[in-house]
Design an enzyme around this catalytic site. Structure first.
Site, PDB file in Angstrom:
ATOM      1  N   ASN A 275       0.801  -1.246   0.045  1.00  0.00           N
ATOM      2  CA  ASN A 275      -0.082  -0.107   0.185  1.00  0.00           C
ATOM      3  C   ASN A 275       0.680   1.702  -0.067  1.00  0.00           C
ATOM      4  O   ASN A 275       1.296   1.857   1.451  1.00  0.00           O
ATOM      5  CB  ASN A 275      -1.073  -0.190   1.186  1.00  0.00           C
ATOM      6  CG  ASN A 275      -2.173   0.917   1.438  1.00  0.00           C
ATOM      7  OD1 ASN A 275      -2.256   2.023   0.344  1.00  0.00           O
ATOM      8  ND2 ASN A 275      -2.242   0.607   2.355  1.00  0.00           N
TER       9      ASN A 275
ATOM     10  N   HIS B 244     -12.502   3.081   0.208  1.00  0.00           N
ATOM     11  CA  HIS B 244     -12.680   2.417   1.091  1.00  0.00           C
ATOM     12  C   HIS B 244     -13.597   1.208   0.479  1.00  0.00           C
ATOM     13  O   HIS B 244     -13.799   0.829   1.470  1.00  0.00           O
ATOM     14  CB  HIS B 244     -13.618   2.826   1.902  1.00  0.00           C
ATOM     15  CG  HIS B 244     -12.858   4.429   2.596  1.00  0.00           C
ATOM     16  ND1 HIS B 244     -13.191   5.141   3.869  1.00  0.00           N
ATOM     17  CD2 HIS B 244     -11.023   4.233   3.190  1.00  0.00           C
ATOM     18  CE1 HIS B 244     -12.541   5.673   4.208  1.00  0.00           C
ATOM     19  NE2 HIS B 244     -11.180   5.637   3.162  1.00  0.00           N
TER      20      HIS B 244
ATOM     21  N   GLU C 291     -13.998   0.654  15.263  1.00  0.00           N
ATOM     22  CA  GLU C 291     -14.017  -0.637  15.719  1.00  0.00           C
ATOM     23  C   GLU C 291     -13.388  -0.435  17.653  1.00  0.00           C
ATOM     24  O   GLU C 291     -13.652  -1.465  18.210  1.00  0.00           O
ATOM     25  CB  GLU C 291     -12.590  -1.792  15.640  1.00  0.00           C
ATOM     26  CG  GLU C 291     -13.206  -1.905  14.115  1.00  0.00           C
ATOM     27  CD  GLU C 291     -11.797  -2.609  12.777  1.00  0.00           C
ATOM     28  OE1 GLU C 291     -10.675  -3.126  13.884  1.00  0.00           O
ATOM     29  OE2 GLU C 291     -11.595  -2.512  12.433  1.00  0.00           O
ATOM     30  N   ASN C 292     -13.000   0.683  17.941  1.00  0.00           N
ATOM     31  CA  ASN C 292     -11.845   1.160  18.616  1.00  0.00           C
ATOM     32  C   ASN C 292     -13.492   2.557  20.335  1.00  0.00           C
ATOM     33  O   ASN C 292     -12.976   2.349  21.126  1.00  0.00           O
ATOM     34  CB  ASN C 292     -11.032   1.862  18.905  1.00  0.00           C
ATOM     35  CG  ASN C 292      -9.948   1.070  18.795  1.00  0.00           C
ATOM     36  OD1 ASN C 292      -9.954  -0.611  19.156  1.00  0.00           O
ATOM     37  ND2 ASN C 292      -9.487   1.174  17.428  1.00  0.00           N
TER      38      ASN C 292
ATOM     39  N   GLU D 210      -7.880  -4.874   5.029  1.00  0.00           N
ATOM     40  CA  GLU D 210      -7.866  -4.479   4.381  1.00  0.00           C
ATOM     41  C   GLU D 210      -6.854  -5.673   2.960  1.00  0.00           C
ATOM     42  O   GLU D 210      -6.903  -5.681   1.581  1.00  0.00           O
ATOM     43  CB  GLU D 210      -7.587  -3.243   3.825  1.00  0.00           C
ATOM     44  CG  GLU D 210      -9.501  -2.064   3.926  1.00  0.00           C
ATOM     45  CD  GLU D 210      -8.837  -0.666   4.284  1.00  0.00           C
ATOM     46  OE1 GLU D 210      -8.602  -0.631   5.081  1.00  0.00           O
ATOM     47  OE2 GLU D 210      -9.086  -0.162   3.060  1.00  0.00           O
TER      48      GLU D 210
ATOM     49  N   ARG E  42      -2.780  -2.229  -3.305  1.00  0.00           N
ATOM     50  CA  ARG E  42      -4.123  -1.106  -3.314  1.00  0.00           C
ATOM     51  C   ARG E  42      -3.734   0.387  -3.877  1.00  0.00           C
ATOM     52  O   ARG E  42      -2.798   0.964  -4.467  1.00  0.00           O
ATOM     53  CB  ARG E  42      -3.760  -0.872  -1.716  1.00  0.00           C
ATOM     54  CG  ARG E  42      -5.070   0.443  -1.482  1.00  0.00           C
ATOM     55  CD  ARG E  42      -4.707   0.437  -0.082  1.00  0.00           C
ATOM     56  NE  ARG E  42      -6.480   1.147   0.355  1.00  0.00           N
ATOM     57  CZ  ARG E  42      -6.565   2.162   0.690  1.00  0.00           C
ATOM     58  NH1 ARG E  42      -5.261   2.731   0.935  1.00  0.00           N
ATOM     59  NH2 ARG E  42      -7.578   3.131   0.254  1.00  0.00           N
TER      60      ARG E  42
ATOM     61  N   ARG F 160     -10.542  15.525   6.803  1.00  0.00           N
ATOM     62  CA  ARG F 160     -11.129  16.281   5.581  1.00  0.00           C
ATOM     63  C   ARG F 160     -12.132  16.803   5.923  1.00  0.00           C
ATOM     64  O   ARG F 160     -13.153  16.148   6.774  1.00  0.00           O
ATOM     65  CB  ARG F 160     -11.180  15.381   4.763  1.00  0.00           C
ATOM     66  CG  ARG F 160     -10.312  14.898   3.570  1.00  0.00           C
ATOM     67  CD  ARG F 160     -10.540  13.722   2.845  1.00  0.00           C
ATOM     68  NE  ARG F 160      -9.026  13.274   2.217  1.00  0.00           N
ATOM     69  CZ  ARG F 160      -8.941  11.801   2.040  1.00  0.00           C
ATOM     70  NH1 ARG F 160      -9.872  11.077   2.541  1.00  0.00           N
ATOM     71  NH2 ARG F 160      -8.581  10.999   1.699  1.00  0.00           N
TER      72      ARG F 160
HETATM   73  P1  ADP Z   1      -6.493   4.750   8.186  1.00  0.00           P
HETATM   74  O1  ADP Z   1      -7.962   5.736   7.611  1.00  0.00           O
HETATM   75  O2  ADP Z   1      -5.181   5.785   8.181  1.00  0.00           O
HETATM   76  O3  ADP Z   1      -6.755   3.257   7.523  1.00  0.00           O
HETATM   77  P2  ADP Z   1      -7.682   3.422  11.009  1.00  0.00           P
HETATM   78  O4  ADP Z   1      -8.643   2.880  10.307  1.00  0.00           O
HETATM   79  O5  ADP Z   1      -5.907   3.142  11.463  1.00  0.00           O
HETATM   80  O6  ADP Z   1      -6.868   4.486   9.361  1.00  0.00           O
HETATM   81  O7  ADP Z   1      -7.846   4.836  11.988  1.00  0.00           O
HETATM   82  C1  ADP Z   1      -7.392   5.728  12.475  1.00  0.00           C
HETATM   83  C2  ADP Z   1      -7.861   5.976  13.572  1.00  0.00           C
HETATM   84  O8  ADP Z   1      -8.310   5.263  14.777  1.00  0.00           O
HETATM   85  C3  ADP Z   1      -7.332   7.215  14.041  1.00  0.00           C
HETATM   86  O9  ADP Z   1      -6.388   8.491  13.681  1.00  0.00           O
HETATM   87  C4  ADP Z   1      -7.881   7.398  15.179  1.00  0.00           C
HETATM   88  O10 ADP Z   1      -8.421   8.431  15.067  1.00  0.00           O
HETATM   89  C5  ADP Z   1      -8.878   6.210  15.472  1.00  0.00           C
HETATM   90  N1  ADP Z   1      -8.648   5.585  16.734  1.00  0.00           N
HETATM   91  C6  ADP Z   1      -7.401   4.189  17.237  1.00  0.00           C
HETATM   92  N2  ADP Z   1      -7.492   3.690  18.444  1.00  0.00           N
HETATM   93  C7  ADP Z   1      -8.257   4.571  19.327  1.00  0.00           C
HETATM   94  C8  ADP Z   1      -9.084   4.151  19.974  1.00  0.00           C
HETATM   95  N3  ADP Z   1      -8.704   2.949  20.962  1.00  0.00           N
HETATM   96  N4  ADP Z   1     -10.037   5.395  20.319  1.00  0.00           N
HETATM   97  C9  ADP Z   1     -10.629   5.727  19.561  1.00  0.00           C
HETATM   98  N5  ADP Z   1     -10.386   5.904  18.199  1.00  0.00           N
HETATM   99  C10 ADP Z   1      -9.214   5.600  18.032  1.00  0.00           C
END
Ligand code: ADP
Length: 408
Positions: A9, A179, A340-341, A393, A90, A249
């Protein structure tokens, strides 16, 4: 013998890589080279439990891939013994040309380069990554997997902007959506999930009737509406700027703001930077990572609180709109870093959507897990489910590349 795919990627200043076993779904090794083209670069390589960090200037993508291959050589696993059957790339924009994973040859590289005007921030890096990988790994087939491909079959009413039709035709203007690899992977995992299969069975419905809304909330963020596995709406558009509030953005925006800024002295390229790099959570609160926004909001920072309110308001608006597009929702799914988090983003989105039957079970929602899971309350078969499904992905790209190579 295990068969693997090396997934690459390429970003403008980074190269992420993963060696994936598509059959088991395991990542064997992987890492990232950062700050390509800057005076100080670094590579972080993960293999099993071990992590190796190398700090060295990395002048270009060729040097980055050479560094990656050296790390595999020195730290392992040995690529010669890894059973690599393909390299999966990708690529952000496939335009109207690429609607499926594609075996790369010279003509494909030229066509991806021809799409640079549509994706000036993303496709140049993909072209560089493909070129250096074809040079350094010339014995392997290379497969390009496009972020736009899943959304190619969007219904015309969703894909078409209400612009002058001649201008749209001349410039290839339509809703492409991005995406796509993630929305496809996650919506397929939802459809296969036992709770969803049981729900459809209990209602005596076939999988072609499954109405899903998927929220991919990472640094970039997008929503999709998927009916029976086919996309019917998505929030990113001609570019990844449209739709939800993102890390840097703004998502939806009155285009009149752009004209106003240009008329009052900002250059087009400054506006481009403003919208791609200095807006969204970062623009509103000063930080782009949701964890940092939360920390600031926790200290009472008014800007961070407003940023969270705007982020959630937009999410609720999209879920409501997509419920209308689908004629109801069976499953609402959260994925990617924030989705997810961050359980508070999930509960905050659902809180005011009770009228759609959406609910949250606080204990299930707050429990941490890497598994696909249901976080809605109750079990009435007519009630929609709320789910968290980790996206992957790299695995999706590896599977698509393997399938294409094996089938050819
Ligand atoms: P990308 O779009 O770069 O692939 P990801 O899907 O890995 O990114 O998401 C990254 C973002 O996820 C981080 O910038 C952060 O805002 C958010 N993130 C990661 N872990 C947590 C968490 N535990 N709680 C809240 N937000 C989180």
């Amino acid at each position: 013998m295990t068969q693997t795919v090396l997934v690459l990627n390429s970003g403008s200043s980074s190269l992420k890589y993963q060696l994936v076993d598509p059959a088991s779904g395991q990542s064997v090794a992987g890492g990232i080279v950062e700050r390509i083209g800057e005076s100080s670069g670094s590579a972080t390589h993960q293999s099993g439990e071990s992590e190796t960090v190398r700090d060295a200037p990395v002048p270009d993508h060729g040097a980055a891939l050479r560094l990656v291959l050296d790390l595999f050589d020195e730290v392992g696993p040995s690529l010669a013994d890894a059973g690599i059957t393909a390299v999966g790339h990708r690529v952000v924009h496939g335009g109207a040309v690429f609607t499926e994973p594609t075996l790369v040859d010279d003509d494909v590289v030229t066509a991806v380069r021809d799409l640079v005007p549509l994706a000036p921030l993303h496709n140049p890096a993909a072209v560089k990554g493909i070129e250096v990988a074809r040079e350094l790994l010339s014995h392997l087939p290379h497969v390009a997997v496009f972020d736009t491909a899943f959304f190619a079959p969007l219904p015309a009413a969703a894909a078409t902007y209400a612009l002058d039709r001649k201008v749209m035709a001349e410039h290839g203007i339509r809703r492409y959506g991005f995406h796509g690899t993630s929305h496809e992977f996650v919506s397929a995992a939802v459809a296969d999930h036992p709770a969803v299969v049981a729900k459809l069975a209990a209602e005596g419905r076939g999988p072609e009737t499954l109405r899903q809304v998927v929220l991919h909330l990472g640094n970039g963020a997008s929503a999709s509406a998927v009916l029976g596995g086919r996309p019917v709406e998505t929030s990113m558009g001609f570019t990844p700027l449209e739709g939800l509030v993102m890390g840097t953005r703004p998502g939806d925006l009155d285009p009149g703001i752009v004209f106003h800024l240009v008329r009052t002295g900002m250059s087009a390229s400054d506006v481009d930077t403003l919208l791609n790099k200095r807006s969204g959570l970062l623009g509103m609160s000063g930080v782009n990572d949701m964890r940092e926004v939360r920390k600031l909001a926790g200290t009472g920072d008014a800007d961070a609180r407003l940023a969270l309110a705007v982020y959630l308001h937009r999410l609720r608006k999209y879920v409501g709109a997509y419920a209308a597009v689908l004629g109801g929702i069976d499953v609402l799914t959260f994925t990617a870093g924030v989705g997810e988090n961050d359980h508070r983003i999930r509960s905050g989105t659902v809180r005011d959507l009770k009228f759609l039957g959406l609910t949250i079970d606080p204990a299930a929602n707050e429990a941490r897990s890497d598994e696909a899971r249901v976080v809605s309350a109750g079990s009435g078969s007519e009630k929609p489910l709320v789910m968290v499904v980790p996206t992957n992905e790299e695995l999706a790209i590896a599977r698509q590349a393997m399938e294409l190579v094996e089938g050819s």
